[in-house]
Design an enzyme around this catalytic site. Structure first.
Site, PDB file in Angstrom:
ATOM      1  N   GLY A   8      39.549  36.402  63.158  1.00  0.00           N
ATOM      2  CA  GLY A   8      38.421  35.510  63.433  1.00  0.00           C
ATOM      3  C   GLY A   8      38.350  35.113  64.896  1.00  0.00           C
ATOM      4  O   GLY A   8      37.935  34.006  65.237  1.00  0.00           O
ATOM      5  N   LEU A  10      36.441  35.829  67.294  1.00  0.00           N
ATOM      6  CA  LEU A  10      35.149  35.566  67.938  1.00  0.00           C
ATOM      7  C   LEU A  10      34.508  34.275  67.428  1.00  0.00           C
ATOM      8  O   LEU A  10      33.407  33.921  67.830  1.00  0.00           O
ATOM      9  CB  LEU A  10      34.191  36.750  67.725  1.00  0.00           C
ATOM     10  N   GLY A  11      35.199  33.558  66.577  1.00  0.00           N
ATOM     11  CA  GLY A  11      34.663  32.310  66.028  1.00  0.00           C
ATOM     12  C   GLY A  11      34.826  31.146  66.996  1.00  0.00           C
ATOM     13  O   GLY A  11      35.256  31.314  68.145  1.00  0.00           O
ATOM     14  N   GLN A  12      34.494  29.944  66.507  1.00  0.00           N
ATOM     15  CA  GLN A  12      34.496  28.771  67.384  1.00  0.00           C
ATOM     16  C   GLN A  12      35.884  28.492  67.956  1.00  0.00           C
ATOM     17  O   GLN A  12      36.036  28.269  69.150  1.00  0.00           O
ATOM     18  CB  GLN A  12      33.997  27.527  66.619  1.00  0.00           C
ATOM     19  N   ASP A  34      38.281  40.693  64.846  1.00  0.00           N
ATOM     20  CA  ASP A  34      37.164  40.002  64.204  1.00  0.00           C
ATOM     21  C   ASP A  34      36.376  41.043  63.418  1.00  0.00           C
ATOM     22  O   ASP A  34      36.456  42.235  63.712  1.00  0.00           O
ATOM     23  CB  ASP A  34      36.261  39.328  65.255  1.00  0.00           C
ATOM     24  N   ILE A  35      35.607  40.573  62.465  1.00  0.00           N
ATOM     25  CA  ILE A  35      34.790  41.501  61.661  1.00  0.00           C
ATOM     26  C   ILE A  35      33.638  42.076  62.488  1.00  0.00           C
ATOM     27  O   ILE A  35      33.125  43.149  62.212  1.00  0.00           O
ATOM     28  CB  ILE A  35      34.284  40.799  60.377  1.00  0.00           C
ATOM     29  N   ARG A  36      33.258  41.337  63.557  1.00  0.00           N
ATOM     30  CA  ARG A  36      32.183  41.806  64.450  1.00  0.00           C
ATOM     31  C   ARG A  36      32.795  42.234  65.767  1.00  0.00           C
ATOM     32  O   ARG A  36      33.919  41.851  66.092  1.00  0.00           O
ATOM     33  CB  ARG A  36      31.209  40.664  64.783  1.00  0.00           C
ATOM     34  N   TYR A 141      35.179  24.956  49.708  1.00  0.00           N
ATOM     35  CA  TYR A 141      35.951  24.998  50.952  1.00  0.00           C
ATOM     36  C   TYR A 141      37.235  24.167  50.811  1.00  0.00           C
ATOM     37  O   TYR A 141      38.328  24.618  51.187  1.00  0.00           O
ATOM     38  CB  TYR A 141      35.067  24.444  52.067  1.00  0.00           C
ATOM     39  N   LYS A 145      41.116  25.234  50.949  1.00  0.00           N
ATOM     40  CA  LYS A 145      42.053  24.667  51.931  1.00  0.00           C
ATOM     41  C   LYS A 145      43.311  24.119  51.244  1.00  0.00           C
ATOM     42  O   LYS A 145      44.420  24.335  51.717  1.00  0.00           O
ATOM     43  CB  LYS A 145      41.361  23.590  52.781  1.00  0.00           C
TER      44      LYS A 145
HETATM   45  N1  SER Z   1      34.357  21.700  60.562  1.00  0.00           N
HETATM   46  C1  SER Z   1      34.647  22.066  59.214  1.00  0.00           C
HETATM   47  C2  SER Z   1      33.438  22.049  58.383  1.00  0.00           C
HETATM   48  O1  SER Z   1      32.605  21.215  58.618  1.00  0.00           O
HETATM   49  C3  SER Z   1      35.646  21.121  58.634  1.00  0.00           C
HETATM   50  O2  SER Z   1      36.865  21.741  58.563  1.00  0.00           O
HETATM   51  O3  SER Z   1      33.319  22.816  57.483  1.00  0.00           O
END
Ligand code: SER
Length: 313
Positions: A8, A10-12, A34-36, A141, A145
């Site tokens: 990941g 290329l993510g934030q 990354d996948i992209r 999510y 986690k």
């Molecule tokens: N920033 C994340 C979200 O909002 C929280 O882990 O999904």
């Protein structure tokens, strides 16, 4: 950490963590995946491979070929997207994680993956949320986690994999936009402040969530990974936060620099419900005590820096 594989990238978090790790540990020692594949410094300034984290064999091959001793697994769907596509979220978030943990087990790697304030739920104490407390999240999510925290602890206890993690709050940054998160408003508000001097928030007034500025998040990852393991009573995952804010607090901090900044609301019921199921303010004292967690940016300092950096951008 000598030779590091990131998923990941290329993510934030990944885009900034890759650059930071390359500056600390050497460009050739950070293998970004990354996948992209995009036109980014992540792709151009060091080793990069395309990788879908659900492809266990390819992940293992890339790690083995590069002799990595550390895996930082970031690829995941965030909370709002996961709520729209729960089965995809389960398959990607849990499938990717188990592949990354298995690779770490087979190649004897140190391991990091982020957890989140989203691991908590409505029955969790809302304020000064303790490190060890009730965790009954009501989002996909959050389920991912909590499962990820337990699985990472299991890999440590059962197989001796050196797994470590952080429960990140909303992360605010100016390089790469987050995507599909509930806390994204706290990034968007700064972009819109620069572009339009106004923002319409999808999170309602008075809704507090924890946040942290990206430089503090990157430093926290490095500090935790470099921490003496004998000092760690916890592993997966540590509460970390720098501030607890509601949209109007971010607006007030922006008005110090742009007095006419306008905030209004158009609340999105899905993301509002997710936000309300999370704590208002978590307690980071275990992270402070066990490995010296410290955040350097509060809301005022972060706001000044964000506006400054975005203006240049
Ligand atoms: N920033 C994340 C979200 O909002 C929280 O882990 O999904």
């Amino acid at each position: 950490m000598k030779k590091i594989l990131l998923t990941g990238a290329l993510g934030q978090i990944g885009s900034e963590l890759t650059a930071k790790l390359r500056s600390v540990y050497g460009s050739d020692n950070v293998i970004a995946t990354d996948i992209r594949e995009t036109d980014s410094h992540v792709v151009h300034n060091g080793p990069f491979e395309k990788l879908d984290v659900t492809d266990a064999e390819k992940m293992f091959d890339i790690a083995k070929k590069n002799n990595v001793d550390t895996i930082i697994h970031l690829a995941a769907l965030l909370s709002a997207t996961a709520e729209k596509k729960p089965l995809l979220a389960w398959n990607l978030n849990m499938g990717g994680l188990v592949n990354a943990l298995e690779t770490a087990r087979e190649l004897d790697c140190q391991f990091f993956t982020p957890s989140s304030i989203g691991a908590f739920g409505p029955s969790t104490p809302k304020n000064s949320t303790p490190q060890d407390t009730i965790m009954r999240p009501t989002t996909m999510y959050g389920v991912n986690k909590v499962s990820g925290e337990l699985l990472s602890d299991y890999y440590f206890q059962k197989f001796g994999v050196d797994t470590r993690g952080l429960r990140f709050p909303g992360l605010i940054s100016y390089e790469t936009m987050p995507g599909g998160g509930t806390t994204d408003y706290a990034v968007e508000i700064y972009y819109e402040a620069i572009k339009n001097n106004a923002y319409t928030s999808y999170i309602g007034e008075g809704t507090h969530m924890d946040m942290m500025y990206m430089p503090d998040a990157l430093q926290a990852i490095i500090d935790l990974m470099e921490a003496d393991p004998s000092k760690l009573d916890h592993r997966n995952s540590f509460n970390v936060s720098a501030m607890s804010i509601a949209p109007e607090d971010a607006a007030a901090a922006i008005r110090v620099h742009q007095p006419d900044f306008k905030l209004d609301y158009d609340v999105d019921p899905v993301r509002q419900a997710i936000a309300e199921s999370w704590p208002d303010a978590i307690d980071s004292s275990a992270a402070k005590a066990e490995w010296g967690f410290k955040a350097n940016f509060d809301l005022a300092k972060m706001t000044a820096d964000m506006l400054d950096k975005l203006k240049t951008k």
